[in-house]
Design a protein around this motif. Structure first.
Motif, PDB file in Angstrom:
ATOM      1  N   ASP A 126      -0.155  -8.531   7.040  1.00 25.58           N
ATOM      2  CA  ASP A 126       0.004  -9.941   6.681  1.00 25.58           C
ATOM      3  C   ASP A 126      -1.023 -10.764   7.441  1.00 25.58           C
ATOM      4  OD1 ASP A 126       2.867  -8.694   6.398  1.00 25.58           O
ATOM      5  OD2 ASP A 126       2.863 -10.507   5.173  1.00 25.58           O
ATOM      6  N   ALA A 127      -1.611 -11.680   6.748  1.00 25.08           N
ATOM      7  CA  ALA A 127      -2.585 -12.585   7.389  1.00 25.08           C
ATOM      8  C   ALA A 127      -2.277 -14.003   6.933  1.00 25.08           C
ATOM      9  CB  ALA A 127      -4.000 -12.198   7.003  1.00 25.08           C
ATOM     10  N   ALA A 136      -2.528 -27.275   4.476  1.00 28.32           N
ATOM     11  CA  ALA A 136      -2.370 -26.146   3.553  1.00 28.32           C
ATOM     12  C   ALA A 136      -2.049 -24.906   4.361  1.00 28.32           C
ATOM     13  CB  ALA A 136      -3.647 -25.938   2.744  1.00 28.32           C
ATOM     14  N   TYR A 137      -1.427 -23.986   3.709  1.00 28.30           N
ATOM     15  CA  TYR A 137      -1.032 -22.751   4.375  1.00 28.30           C
ATOM     16  C   TYR A 137      -1.154 -21.627   3.365  1.00 28.30           C
ATOM     17  CZ  TYR A 137       1.955 -19.399   6.859  1.00 28.30           C
ATOM     18  OH  TYR A 137       2.454 -18.304   7.500  1.00 28.30           O
ATOM     19  N   MET A 138      -1.705 -20.537   3.812  1.00 29.26           N
ATOM     20  CA  MET A 138      -1.856 -19.408   2.904  1.00 29.26           C
ATOM     21  C   MET A 138      -1.485 -18.128   3.638  1.00 29.26           C
ATOM     22  SD  MET A 138      -5.166 -18.182   0.735  1.00 29.26           S
ATOM     23  CE  MET A 138      -5.176 -19.601  -0.317  1.00 29.26           C
ATOM     24  N   SER A 139      -0.616 -17.366   3.016  1.00 24.22           N
ATOM     25  CA  SER A 139      -0.152 -16.121   3.620  1.00 24.22           C
ATOM     26  C   SER A 139      -0.481 -14.970   2.680  1.00 24.22           C
ATOM     27  CB  SER A 139       1.358 -16.200   3.866  1.00 24.22           C
ATOM     28  OG  SER A 139       1.833 -14.951   4.277  1.00 24.22           O
ATOM     29  N   HIS A 140      -1.225 -14.013   3.194  1.00 25.97           N
ATOM     30  CA  HIS A 140      -1.585 -12.834   2.398  1.00 25.97           C
ATOM     31  C   HIS A 140      -0.704 -11.678   2.838  1.00 25.97           C
ATOM     32  CE1 HIS A 140      -5.425 -14.622   0.952  1.00 25.97           C
ATOM     33  NE2 HIS A 140      -5.261 -15.333   2.050  1.00 25.97           N
ATOM     34  N   HIS A 141      -0.158 -11.013   1.876  1.00 27.48           N
ATOM     35  CA  HIS A 141       0.694  -9.862   2.202  1.00 27.48           C
ATOM     36  C   HIS A 141       0.186  -8.643   1.440  1.00 27.48           C
ATOM     37  CE1 HIS A 141       4.307  -7.520   3.078  1.00 27.48           C
ATOM     38  NE2 HIS A 141       4.279  -7.150   1.811  1.00 27.48           N
ATOM     39  N   LEU A 142      -0.139  -7.615   2.204  1.00 31.00           N
ATOM     40  CA  LEU A 142      -0.589  -6.358   1.607  1.00 31.00           C
ATOM     41  C   LEU A 142       0.437  -5.283   1.938  1.00 31.00           C
ATOM     42  CD1 LEU A 142      -4.395  -6.138   2.347  1.00 31.00           C
ATOM     43  CD2 LEU A 142      -3.328  -5.511   0.177  1.00 31.00           C
ATOM     44  N   GLY A 143       0.872  -4.584   0.923  1.00 29.94           N
ATOM     45  CA  GLY A 143       1.836  -3.518   1.169  1.00 29.94           C
ATOM     46  C   GLY A 143       1.297  -2.183   0.720  1.00 29.94           C
ATOM     47  N   PHE A 144       1.458  -1.191   1.547  1.00 28.23           N
ATOM     48  CA  PHE A 144       1.031   0.153   1.198  1.00 28.23           C
ATOM     49  C   PHE A 144       2.230   1.085   1.324  1.00 28.23           C
ATOM     50  CE2 PHE A 144      -2.503  -2.086   3.193  1.00 28.23           C
ATOM     51  CZ  PHE A 144      -3.483  -1.970   2.229  1.00 28.23           C
ATOM     52  N   LEU A 145       2.122   2.182   0.633  1.00 28.83           N
ATOM     53  CA  LEU A 145       3.152   3.219   0.754  1.00 28.83           C
ATOM     54  C   LEU A 145       4.535   2.635   0.500  1.00 28.83           C
ATOM     55  CD1 LEU A 145       1.826   4.851   4.063  1.00 28.83           C
ATOM     56  CD2 LEU A 145       1.259   5.493   1.702  1.00 28.83           C
ATOM     57  N   ARG A 146       4.643   1.971  -0.632  1.00 25.88           N
ATOM     58  CA  ARG A 146       5.907   1.323  -0.992  1.00 25.88           C
ATOM     59  C   ARG A 146       6.370   0.384   0.118  1.00 25.88           C
ATOM     60  NH1 ARG A 146       9.625   5.729  -4.119  1.00 25.88           N
ATOM     61  NH2 ARG A 146       8.198   6.117  -5.835  1.00 25.88           N
ATOM     62  N   ASN A 147       5.414  -0.333   0.607  1.00 28.38           N
ATOM     63  CA  ASN A 147       5.665  -1.359   1.615  1.00 28.38           C
ATOM     64  C   ASN A 147       6.136  -0.799   2.956  1.00 28.38           C
ATOM     65  OD1 ASN A 147       4.829  -3.849   0.736  1.00 28.38           O
ATOM     66  ND2 ASN A 147       6.734  -4.264  -0.381  1.00 28.38           N
ATOM     67  N   ARG A 148       5.950   0.466   3.154  1.00 30.18           N
ATOM     68  CA  ARG A 148       6.253   0.989   4.493  1.00 30.18           C
ATOM     69  C   ARG A 148       5.208   0.495   5.483  1.00 30.18           C
ATOM     70  NH1 ARG A 148      10.110   4.941   4.487  1.00 30.18           N
ATOM     71  NH2 ARG A 148       9.514   5.579   6.582  1.00 30.18           N
ATOM     72  N   LEU A 149       4.001   0.320   5.006  1.00 32.57           N
ATOM     73  CA  LEU A 149       2.936  -0.224   5.845  1.00 32.57           C
ATOM     74  C   LEU A 149       2.546  -1.575   5.273  1.00 32.57           C
ATOM     75  CD1 LEU A 149       0.744   0.026   8.059  1.00 32.57           C
ATOM     76  CD2 LEU A 149      -0.698   1.146   6.334  1.00 32.57           C
ATOM     77  N   THR A 150       2.629  -2.581   6.074  1.00 31.34           N
ATOM     78  CA  THR A 150       2.310  -3.923   5.570  1.00 31.34           C
ATOM     79  C   THR A 150       1.300  -4.591   6.482  1.00 31.34           C
ATOM     80  OG1 THR A 150       4.139  -4.902   6.797  1.00 31.34           O
ATOM     81  CG2 THR A 150       4.584  -4.256   4.522  1.00 31.34           C
TER      82      THR A 150
END
Lengths: 1153, 496
Positions: free
Chosen positions: A1016-1017, A1000-1014
């Motif tokens: 990923d885990a 299994a594989y899980m990728s978390h993506h968090l974006g801030f400031l309209r994705n200027r700051l991201t």
């Protein structure tokens, strides 16, 4: 419904048609009510011959009258119309090549209240419908256009419906729609189209009113609209009935930069298992898709780059011991991977065809799947530069459950401390550990003894793309520099340098594992003759790497004291160097010819030719006197000089010629036929040799000692033709495809010409008018595919082979004759392995596309599986397994689920999770009698004691087996379990598979400031793989088991492993079924403010901090469970004591200009 | 103009043209031409066999395989058949060896304990079985290529190949149970598995091969005599004593056909392994020694001090032999505390006699004994006394010993069974360790009808606890045959 309208129309038009003529020019017809001419006429949607006439039109905002005249002109007839009908009709915009008359009329009249009919006599008439009085009183008409919100371009074939009613209509190719008889009142009108976010508009309709609305759809990414490659060319994914997963390389590289293609693929795709050979830089990775199904043949997928097959076969380089120790075990089969030569920064996308259902048209080599790599292309516009640089620090993990060494002492009065006091020595009385004197220490944590150090990976490169409408270009290049984590232990360095009078060792000796790779790619694409295209591309890669002579294997098996100052065993050949140098070129040329026949899109032809060439120099070299003054008796190579090298070239040539014909058959059916041929030739040649007693500065040909030179090689050719027919039904909603391929190959007998067939279906249910769950499910496609493909036997399997030997003793006693020694009787009837795969699945997007699911179930049945089998003794060959035979059946099945959840999708913050789950299993369904079930043959069959994997009917291929330990008892009450106090079962027992059952594989993506700051885990999980824990066995072998040190179980484990005949031994304890959760990546990226980017002249600048392989949680008791099993030749694995995958910390900067 | 004929017609016509072109191109291409590829450098091109040198190399290869299966490799037929008979016996594997016999070891064969339902895993048996069949089958290829591609070669080579085929069949029939698969190559190229056939049938097939040999030996007397001696051996096995005698009437007593061996010839595979019997330390095969009254019925090959069985004993002092100073512990050989090798095969490169004029005379003696003709004794005594010149004495007379002088003449025991026994004892000494003895002992049981426990070693087996000799006079075909060859169903008969 329609017949009613026709009748209404008839009554309305009675007497108005004064100048009626046949549009087909047959005859003028007077239409009167009395004749009944229009009773039950056929609608324009009907499949009647007159409407199938094909034409090309280019109309922009012209009156309907003019459009109808153009239709009539191109159809070769005349129009029959009533001026009053067409004079106030809407204007027409219609651009189409190869459109049928029926379709043209349908689109031109869409959104109007005018209809076309065909009479029984074949005439086409255009009539206007007049609403009834009742309708005028109670209902309204909604007309309008569906457009793209960003471009205002029409969205064709969109579905428009009135919520809460059954009224829905599909707009035409210009986005125009018309809804009649909508009850007056307030309604919500919804428009859907695949690839767009549905839009909902509230309208208030007055009875009898004619309301016009505009529905603007916003584009969203839809996986079904991706273009994917099939064996017969490219298609939209929605047309294909099998699962094809695609990796967008840029999207991965921008988050977790990968040094190799293998890293790019690892864990991200359901069904694809990437097993790294070790944590050494440059080590190859073994790729397996949907598990193992071949016994003798290679289970690896084939690799296609821009239409060209590249060589990535397992190789048996002469220098394949290069990775011994560093990689683990006896050395990986490949020194490095040709796939990993390719610069990931130049890749646009990677598609993975997972099995025969998808890869049928690739034929006899594709049963294990196909990996299709598309490199980047230029785009029209000014030059766009992309510059990047990254650096990562590599560190090794040192904390393991077991200490790396544990030491004992001999019986008092012996010759001094002796670390080799193991359980056998204890049990036979040759040594006894002294309580309190037993020591243990972790050599990996001791800076004097550890063979580990920090390494690095750094790369920088740039690419540029641009061009105009006629010609585009892409140019890119990357330089990669890697230093592995292997290091000559300090105690060795000190010892050697002291012995050399303080002369320092070379960096290459101290850090034996390193790699550099420079690559450049160029691709030019363009258009010619209107719609035709060409593409020319080439990539050049130059690689150098070095790998240490020895590695951790010696470290782990050589007991020692923490106070030792003597060198660590296993690094004795420090004076030699093992290197690989590679030049690799890939070139391709492609022409896609689309002549302007019948409108220009009926026929297209493709021609592709390309080659993949690599030249590889492997070398082990110890210069004369290189070991001085520390040479000992076993270092003759260092004393006199020694060289062992091979030069290998691989050439793959691909030629493909194909064509396709599109034929609209009816308004609801369009066919596409594809056909072509493919030719593939692989040539491998290797010259290798060794020489000793070299003399100062000398190598091969000037060596004074023994010289040996030989050559090996192979050549295989494959030719095949294919045909594929696709039925596009229900206007891009339902697809049926059948395909066929037949091959001939040099490695098959002349009468063996395998045929492969495929069938698949794809139905986009959510686009159907009757689909009931549109409110919640914006996309739902079901698909099914089946197909078969093959795996080729080796090039000489069909031949009866004789090895030519010399020195036959003639009857007169002189050893001067030659003789032919039978090798294999030959199997001219040998067939390729056949695998038929069935797969079914669905894609679904729910809750306004916040949740996407992609599920696939598959079952693959392989028959005629090839194994190297024995022939009966009555036939003669003395070799035990001389012949390739079609002997087995293998079943694979599994389930793959991919999902994406957009948890939060707001301006300041967005959060999404992408993941996949895969289950896989395989079973040897049956195998012919007499086949040897061990990979390593044992004369005594079931006395097998090794830890190699085994082939057994009813069990997974290459599963691990061992005799169980039934129990143990300290019969003599001395606190020690000796070998004869352990009871071991007589029969080998299945322990587990060598591939994980679940990943299994899980990728978390968090974006801030309209994705200027991201942020990923990524996490990877696997479960069910059975490992052989060589580390633990090594340590227990040297374990001094004394009072309070070492459990009885540990003692029993090693005692059982060290038994000898007639008592069966077993490695039962050291086989562990592993589950592991790995924190694979943590990545934080920030797109710098524009002003900062602009300060260096860039349009944008991104800086990203990454950490990989941060930690893992596992039930495994050895080193990294993902590494410890090492891929070797063929399909087996061996237990190794390899360097684990390093932990990486890095930063990447990317600028765009 | 009709609407439906205009565009459609053009399309169909154009597509028809494209299809026609494609079909024409396809029809013009031969797929096999398209996919031709070079063979790997390490694979000999089969086309190269279609030359005189290729044919000769196949001929040599067939003989090579026969040599390896007969007396070479890791213990060939001579050694293994010697274990089953009374020529060789087994030593202990370990001190106080009371463990069960290791499955698949030659101990099982020495102890005649080889039930078919047990898995016979002996790779040694498997090895020589394969080599014999390899020689038998490769001879088919050799005959084909000699006849078709070597017109200038002497024709007798074809006859030699037929004789080799006859010999391999004879050895297979001598050793294995009734039910032997004689799978054949079809040359060039294919093969078909065959079911097992009876021992008699194999001998008859062997006789046919010898006859083919005789028809193809041309002027070669050497191959003619080889075929005649072989034919006589097979006829004796069929109980056709007089025909056997007739077959060898032309064979001179000094005729010898040997399997050639050489130390330096393609590594150890071509060695004669008879020399290594005592020291062969593979656990599967254990240690061996010359038998001496093995199992009650065995002949006193050691204690008789018969000059036809010259011995070397532990510890070896001579530097002539490769076993120099190799001493084995006494516990390995509980019978007499010594191991013994034979100085007739002192070195690993020494040749081994396959067929000889002495065997021809012995066949004649056997025919006479069976006919009640007392002159059989004349033949035996002539052999015992006539050879006194080392230069002319037929092998296996020990070189340098001055012949077999000192052997007293035999006297007629009078009794018919005793006469036969005398003939066979003489055969045993004259042909010691040449692969004859097993066939002889089995013939006494199978053809003469003597009880096997009067012929083969019997009684307690000296190695291991409470072991006894079994009842078998032959060995089942290796288990892999049944597993792979679906035509093969196992032994037809385990009796002699």
């Amino acid at each position: 419904m329609w017949s009613v309208l026709a009748c209404v129309a008839l009554s309305t038009f009675t007497g108005r048609l004064a100048r009626a003529q046949s549009i087909a020019g047959v005859a003028a017809v007077d239409v009167t009510p009395a004749t009944g001419q229009f009773i039950t006429p056929a609608p324009v949607d009907a499949d009647v011959p007159v409407l199938r006439s094909v034409m090309s039109v280019d109309l922009h905002d012209v009156p309907l009258r003019d459009a109808l005249r153009e239709f009539a002109r191109q159809a070769g007839g005349h129009l029959m119309y009533d001026e009053s009908v067409v004079s106030r009709a809407a204007r027409v915009t219609l651009h189409a090549t190869r459109i049928t008359l029926g379709a043209a009329l349908r689109q031109a009249l869409a959104g109007t209240d005018i209809k076309a009919f065909v009479t029984r006599g074949g005439q086409v008439v255009v009539l206007k419908r007049v609403p009834t009085a009742a309708e005028l009183q109670d209902s309204a008409t909604v007309r309008g256009r569906v457009v793209d919100s960003a471009t205002n371009a029409p969205v064709p074939q969109a579905m428009v419906e009135v919520d809460g009613t059954k009224q829905r209509v599909i707009g035409n190719d210009e986005g125009v729609f018309l809804l009649r008889d909508v009850p007056a009142g307030t309604h919500v009108i919804t428009a859907h189209r695949l690839g767009y976010k549905p839009v909902r508009v509230t309208v208030v309709l007055e009875a009898g009113a004619d309301t016009t609305i505009r529905l603007a759809l916003t584009k969203v990414a839809s996986v079904l609209q991706e273009v994917v490659t099939t064996g017969a060319g490219e298609r939209q994914k929605l047309e294909v009935g099998n699962s094809i997963v695609t990796v967008n390389a840029d999207s991965v590289m921008s988050v977790t930069p990968a040094a190799t293609v293998s890293q790019l693929l690892a864990n991200r795709l359901p069904g694809l298992l990437a097993t790294p050979g070790s944590g050494a830089v440059g080590a190859p990775t073994r790729l397996r898709i949907r598990g193992l199904s071949s016994i003798e043949s290679d289970n690896a997928p084939i690799i296609i780059v821009d239409g060209i097959r590249i060589s990535n076969d397992a190789k048996s380089e002469v220098n394949n011991s290069m990775y011994a120790g560093v990689v683990g075990g006896t050395g990986a089969n490949n020194l490095s991977s040709r796939l990993d030569d390719i610069d990931p920064n130049t890749i646009e996308s990677i598609e993975v065809m997972k099995g025969p259902a998808a890869s049928t048209l690739y034929g006899s080599q594709a049963a294990n799947g196909v990996i299709i790599i598309k490199t980047k292309q230029g785009h029209a516009g000014p030059p766009r530069w992309n510059v990047y640089a990254d650096r990562r620090e590599l560190t090794q993990v040192k904390d393991y459950d077991y200490p790396v060494q544990q030491l004992g002492y001999p019986l008092a009065g012996g010759a001094g401390p002796n670390p080799n006091c193991g359980i056998v020595g204890i049990s036979n009385g040759s040594c006894i550990p002294i309580p309190g004197k037993v020591l243990g220490f972790n050599m990996l944590r001791d800076p004097r003894f550890t063979p580990q150090a920090n390494g690095y990976t750094q790369s920088f490169g740039a690419n540029v793309s641009g061009g105009n409408e006629g010609l585009q270009y892409f140019l890119g290049g990357t330089y990669l520099d890697q230093l592995g984590t292997a290091k000559l232990p300090d105690v060795n360095i000190n010892y050697i340098e002291a012995g050399r009078g303080g002369q320092p060792l070379a960096e290459e000796t101290i850090r034996p594992n390193a790699r550099t790779d420079a690559s450049a790619t160029a691709r030019i694409t363009g258009r010619f003759l209107g719609n035709s295209h060409f593409a020319i591309g080439t990539s050049f890669m130059s690689e150098n790497q070095r790998v240490g002579n020895d590695g951790m294997s010696g470290l782990l098996t050589a007991p020692r004291f923490p106070t030792d100052t003597s060198p660590v065993a296993g690094w004795d050949n420090w004076y030699g160097s093992r290197t690989e140098s590679l030049k690799h070129v890939i070139g391709d040329a492609n022409i896609n010819w689309q002549p302007k026949w019948w409108g220009g899109n009926v026929f297209s032809g493709t021609f592709t030719y390309g080659w993949d060439f690599s030249l590889n120099d492997d070398q082990y070299y110890a210069a004369r006197g290189s070991c001085k003054p520390l040479c000992n008796g076993s270092q003759d190579q260092g004393l006199k000089g020694y060289i062992n090298g091979g030069r290998r070239s691989d050439l793959e040539q691909t030629l493909t010629v194909g064509g396709s014909v599109n034929l609209p058959v009816a308004s609801w059916l369009e066919t596409q036929s594809r056909f072509g041929g493919n030719y593939q030739k692989s040539t491998t040649y290797e010259l290798y040799g060794n020489a000793s007693d070299l003399g100062v500065g000398r190598k091969f040909y000037t060596a004074r000692g023994t010289k040996f030179i030989s050559d090996i090689g192979d050549e295989q050719a494959l030719a095949g033709w294919y045909f594929e027919e696709q039925l596009n039904m229900r206007r891009n909603r339902l697809f049926f495809t059948v395909g066929l391929r037949q091959d001939a190959a040099s490695s098959l007998g002349e009468t063996v010409k395998p045929i492969y067939a495929k069938y698949n279906a794809s139905w986009v249910l959510s686009e159907e008018p009757f689909f009931p769950f549109k409110d919640h499910i914006s996309l739902f496609r079901i698909r099914f595919a089946t197909g078969n493909a093959g795996v080729m036997p080796s090039s000489t399997a069909k031949l009866r082979t004789y090895a030519m030997q010399g020195n036959y003793v003639l009857d007169n006693g002189s050893p001067t004759g030659d003789f032919a020694e039978l090798g294999s009787p030959g199997n001219p009837g040998l067939r390729p392995e056949h695998s038929r795969e069935y797969e079914g699945g669905f894609e679904m997007e729910l809750f306004q596309s916040r949740l996407s699911l992609d599920a696939t179930w598959y079952r693959k049945y392989t028959w005629d599986a090839i194994d190297r089998g024995p022939v009966a003794g009555s036939l003669g060959p003395a070799v035990v397994r001389p012949e390739l035979l079609n002997v087995g059946d293998v079943v694979n099945h599994g389930f793959e689920l991919g999902a994406t959840v957009r948890v939060l999708d707001r301006d300041p913050v967005s959060y999404s999770i992408t993941g996949n789950v895969t289950s896989r299993s395989n079973k040897l369904q049956k195998i012919a009698p007499g086949m040897v079930t061990f990979l390593s043959l044992s004369a005594s069959g079931d006395l097998y004691t090794g830890n190699d994997s085994r082939i057994v009917e009813g069990y997974p291929l290459f599963g691990r087996w061992a005799r169980p330990i039934l129990g143990w008892n300290d019969d003599d009450h001395n606190g020690i379990i000796s070998p004869n106090e352990v009871r071991v079962g007589d029969s080998l027992t299945y322990v587990g598979p060598t591939e994980p059952k679940y990943t299994a594989y899980m990728s978390h993506h968090l974006g801030f400031l309209r994705n200027r700051l991201t942020v990923d885990a990524n996490f990877a999980y696997s479960n069910g793989m059975t490992q052989f824990n060589q580390l633990r066995k090594s340590m227990l072998s040297s374990l001094a088991i004394g009072q309070g040190f070492g459990s009885l179980k540990d003692q029993a484990c090693i005692a059982a492993a060290q038994q000898s005949w007639p008592h069966p031994s077993t490695d039962w304890c050291f086989m562990e079924t592993v589950k592991v959760l790995r924190f694979q990546d943590l990545s934080v990226g920030y797109m710098l403010p524009q002003r900062i980017a602009a300060s260096v002249g860039a349009k944008s600048a991104t800086v990203r901090f990454t950490a990989s392989n941060l930690t893992h949680w596992s039930n495994y008791h050895g080193m990294d469970p993902g590494i410890n099993t090492t891929p070797v030749s063929g399909n087996a694995v061996v237990a190794g004591s390899a360097f684990a995958a390093p932990r990486e910390y890095g930063v990447r900067v990317q600028l765009q200009f | 103009m009709r609407l439906h004929t205009s565009g459609t017609g053009r399309r169909v016509a154009a597509l028809r043209t494209i299809a026609t072109v494609l079909l024409t191109v396809l029809a013009g291409c031969s797929w096999q031409d398209l996919v031709k590829a070079k063979l790997p450098p390490t694979t000999a091109d089969p086309e190269a066999l279609k030359t005189e040198e290729g044919a000769i190399s196949l001929y040599h290869g067939a003989i090579h395989a026969f040599r390896r299966g007969f007396g070479g490799a890791n213990t060939g037929y001579v050694v293994i058949a010697g274990r089953l008979s009374d020529e060789l016996t087994t030593g202990a594997y370990a001190t106080g060896d009371i463990a069960p016999m290791q499955p698949g070891s030659l101990d099982e064969i020495d102890a005649r304990d080889m039930p078919e339902d047990a898995i016979l895993r002996s790779t040694t048996v498997e090895s020589w079985y394969r080599l014999m069949n390899m020689g038998r089958n490769q001879a088919v290829d050799a005959i084909f290529y000699l006849r078709n591609y070597a017109p200038l070669q002497p024709k007798d080579l074809v006859g030699h190949m037929f004789a080799i085929r006859g010999l391999t069949m004879t050895y297979l029939a001598d050793f294995f149970c009734s039910g032997i698969p004689l799978t054949n190559y079809t040359s060039p190229g294919g093969y078909e598995y065959e079911p097992g056939i009876s021992t008699d049938s194999v001998y008859k097939r062997a006789v046919a091969e010898y006859d083919s040999a005789l028809a193809n030996v041309g002027d070669s007397l050497n191959f003619k005599y080889l075929a005649e001696v072989g034919k006589a051996r097979a006829l004796l096995d069929l109980g056709k004593f007089q025909e056997a005698a007739a077959a060898v009437q032309d064979v001179p007593t000094d005729f010898v056909y040997k399997a050639r061996y050489a130390v330096d010839y393609v590594g150890s595979f071509s060695n004669n392994w008879v020399w290594g019997v005592p020291t062969y330390t593979d656990p599967e095969n254990g240690f061996g020694t010359i038998g001496d009254r093995e199992g009650i019925n065995g002949l006193p090959f050691v204690s008789s001090h018969d000059p036809r069985v010259p011995l070397i004993s532990s510890p070896i002092q001579s530097t002539t032999y490769p076993l120099t100073n190799y001493t084995l512990p006494a516990w390995m050989f509980p019978n007499d505390n010594f191991w013994h090798g034979t100085s007739t095969k002192p070195k690993n490169g020494e040749d081994i006699v396959v067929a000889s004029g002495i065997e021809a005379r012995l066949a004649e003696a056997e025919a006479k004994a069976n006919a009640g003709d007392a002159s059989f004794l004349t033949i035996l005594n002539t052999l015992r006394t006539s050879c006194t010149d080392a230069a002319t004495c037929p092998d296996p007379a020990p070189a340098g010993t001055g012949g077999v002088a000192g052997l007293p003449p035999l006297t007629d025991p009078g009794d018919q069974k005793a006469r036969i026994k005398m003939v066979y004892d003489e055969r045993a000494y004259w042909t010691f360790l040449t692969g004859i003895r097993q066939g002889d002992l089995r013939r006494l049981v199978r053809v003469y009808g003597w009880p096997q426990d009067e012929v083969y070693p019997t009684g307690p087996y000296p190695i291991g606890a409470a072991q006894a000799y079994g009842r078998y006079t032959n060995v089942p075909i290796p288990n892999t045959e049944r597993a792979i060859n679906q035509q093969y169903k196992g032994c037809i008969n385990r009796d002699a």
